[in-house]
Design a protein around this motif. Structure first.
Motif, PDB file in Angstrom:
ATOM      1  N   GLY A 204       0.814  -1.206   0.000  1.00 11.96           N
ATOM      2  CA  GLY A 204       0.000   0.000   0.000  1.00 11.96           C
ATOM      3  C   GLY A 204       0.851   1.262   0.000  1.00 11.96           C
ATOM      4  O   GLY A 204       0.557   2.237  -0.707  1.00 11.96           O
ATOM      5  N   GLY A 205       1.938   1.235   0.772  1.00 10.09           N
ATOM      6  CA  GLY A 205       2.852   2.373   0.784  1.00 10.09           C
ATOM      7  C   GLY A 205       3.502   2.591  -0.567  1.00 10.09           C
ATOM      8  O   GLY A 205       3.648   3.731  -1.025  1.00 10.09           O
ATOM      9  N   TRP A 206       3.907   1.486  -1.210  1.00 12.85           N
ATOM     10  CA  TRP A 206       4.528   1.604  -2.536  1.00 12.85           C
ATOM     11  C   TRP A 206       3.544   2.149  -3.561  1.00 12.85           C
ATOM     12  O   TRP A 206       3.902   2.977  -4.402  1.00 12.85           O
ATOM     13  N   TYR A 207       2.296   1.711  -3.474  1.00 12.53           N
ATOM     14  CA  TYR A 207       1.266   2.205  -4.396  1.00 12.53           C
ATOM     15  C   TYR A 207       1.074   3.713  -4.233  1.00 12.53           C
ATOM     16  O   TYR A 207       1.006   4.458  -5.215  1.00 12.53           O
ATOM     17  N   LEU A 215      -0.769  11.725  -2.130  1.00 10.94           N
ATOM     18  CA  LEU A 215      -0.640  10.317  -1.735  1.00 10.94           C
ATOM     19  C   LEU A 215       0.796   9.899  -1.410  1.00 10.94           C
ATOM     20  O   LEU A 215       1.012   9.091  -0.502  1.00 10.94           O
ATOM     21  N   PRO A 216       1.832  10.382  -2.134  1.00  9.60           N
ATOM     22  CA  PRO A 216       3.203  10.005  -1.758  1.00  9.60           C
ATOM     23  C   PRO A 216       3.570  10.354  -0.319  1.00  9.60           C
ATOM     24  O   PRO A 216       4.379   9.658   0.306  1.00  9.60           O
ATOM     25  N   ILE A 217       2.979  11.424   0.214  1.00  6.82           N
ATOM     26  CA  ILE A 217       3.244  11.777   1.608  1.00  6.82           C
ATOM     27  C   ILE A 217       2.726  10.676   2.527  1.00  6.82           C
ATOM     28  O   ILE A 217       3.420  10.223   3.448  1.00  6.82           O
ATOM     29  N   PHE A 218       1.493  10.220   2.248  1.00  3.38           N
ATOM     30  CA  PHE A 218       0.926   9.140   3.052  1.00  3.38           C
ATOM     31  C   PHE A 218       1.682   7.831   2.836  1.00  3.38           C
ATOM     32  O   PHE A 218       1.789   7.006   3.738  1.00  3.38           O
ATOM     33  N   GLY A 219       2.225   7.670   1.616  1.00  4.70           N
ATOM     34  CA  GLY A 219       3.023   6.481   1.355  1.00  4.70           C
ATOM     35  C   GLY A 219       4.278   6.450   2.209  1.00  4.70           C
ATOM     36  O   GLY A 219       4.669   5.409   2.738  1.00  4.70           O
ATOM     37  N   GLY A 220       4.918   7.612   2.364  1.00  4.51           N
ATOM     38  CA  GLY A 220       6.103   7.688   3.226  1.00  4.51           C
ATOM     39  C   GLY A 220       5.772   7.389   4.670  1.00  4.51           C
ATOM     40  O   GLY A 220       6.507   6.665   5.357  1.00  4.51           O
ATOM     41  N   VAL A 221       4.649   7.939   5.134  1.00  2.00           N
ATOM     42  CA  VAL A 221       4.214   7.662   6.506  1.00  2.00           C
ATOM     43  C   VAL A 221       3.906   6.183   6.685  1.00  2.00           C
ATOM     44  O   VAL A 221       4.236   5.575   7.710  1.00  2.00           O
ATOM     45  N   THR A 222       3.311   5.594   5.667  1.00  2.00           N
ATOM     46  CA  THR A 222       2.971   4.160   5.723  1.00  2.00           C
ATOM     47  C   THR A 222       4.222   3.307   5.853  1.00  2.00           C
ATOM     48  O   THR A 222       4.253   2.327   6.598  1.00  2.00           O
TER      49      THR A 222
END
Length: 260
Positions: A204-207, A215-222
């Motif tokens: 999910g983070g990679w997506y 969304l990339p910000i949330f991906g980094g947090v993930t």
């Protein structure tokens, strides 16, 4: 194909049971899967570890020997002796030590590269280990107390006769069904759920990292949360090996107890 379809990543597919079913040879119920291979690898690693750390035993132990003795002493004194009792525990130490180490190594495969797949996330392995424990604690109980005496002791002394059939039935269900089912499902459920969560956070983070907008910000947090989840999963993997071995010792101790 539109420009949007070419730029945006494909639709995200969440993890599922297929992530645990990885056949290597064959297919169907008799397929040789990745989990089966990891179980064999774990046996080889455990053999190598025990052989390497004990072949040159010394009065002043090496770090490896000290580690092996610490694990063995933990199972021997902290689990077997405490729960089975000083009179009976020694003959069950090899079984309990083997269970603890085997489960621990296979659980740790869930977070250790390049394995990253907990063997106990396949229900067949917890069931097989539970059947071993099930047969052992009933066998030693019957051997010590006799067939009739073992099953008769399920009913506490002093109960009114009218309650005896109901209590016996409930205790029989506990011994024959509830204990083995919960023992296997507890180990399987924790390893399955933990691995699913790890895959979900990573994929999910990679997506999100490869998506547009914020969304990339949330991906980094993930992915930061993935690191936290990994540490938590390590704790769960060790704890589940301990709990399974602890309950196995508890059931064996109850079966051989004089007051059983």
């Amino acid at each position: 194909m539109s420009i949007e379809a070419a730029v945006l990543p494909t639709q995200y597919e969440p993890p599922g049971t297929a992530d645990f079913w990885i056949p290597l040879i064959g297919d169907g119920a008799w397929a040789f899967t990745r989990a089966s291979l990891l179980a064999l690898v774990s046996v080889g690693l455990i053999w190598w570890w025990l052989h390497a750390t004990t072949k040159k035993k010394a009065l002043v132990p090496s770090m490896g020997q000290m580690g092996t003795e610490a694990v063995y002493g933990f199972v021997r004194n902290g689990i077997a002796k405490d729960l089975i009792g000083s009179k009976e525990f020694l003959k069950f130490v090899p079984l309990l030590f083997s269970l603890f180490v085997f489960i621990l190594v296979n659980n740790l495969f869930g977070v250790v590269p390049p394995f990253q797949n907990p063997t106990m996330g396949r229900i067949g392995f917890p069931i097989a280990l539970t059947l071993v424990v099930f047969v052992v604690y009933h066998w030693v109980g019957i051997k010590k107390h006799g067939f009739v005496g073992y099953w008769k002791s399920l009913v506490p002394a002093g109960l009114p006769k009218a309650m005896v059939p109901a209590i016996f039935f409930l205790e029989l269900i506990t011994d024959m069904f509830t204990r083995p089912v919960t023992l296997a499902l507890r180990l399987f459920g924790n390893m399955f759920a933990g691995h699913i969560m790890m895959i979900l956070f990573i994929t999910g983070g990679w997506y999100m990292l490869n998506s547009g907008g914020i969304l990339p910000i949330f991906g980094g947090v993930t992915w930061i949360m993935t690191f936290v989840m990994t540490l938590f999963e390590l704790l769960v993997e060790v704890l589940q090996a301990y709990v399974f071995t602890l309950l196995a010792a508890l059931y064996i101790g109850g079966a051989v107890a004089d007051e059983h």
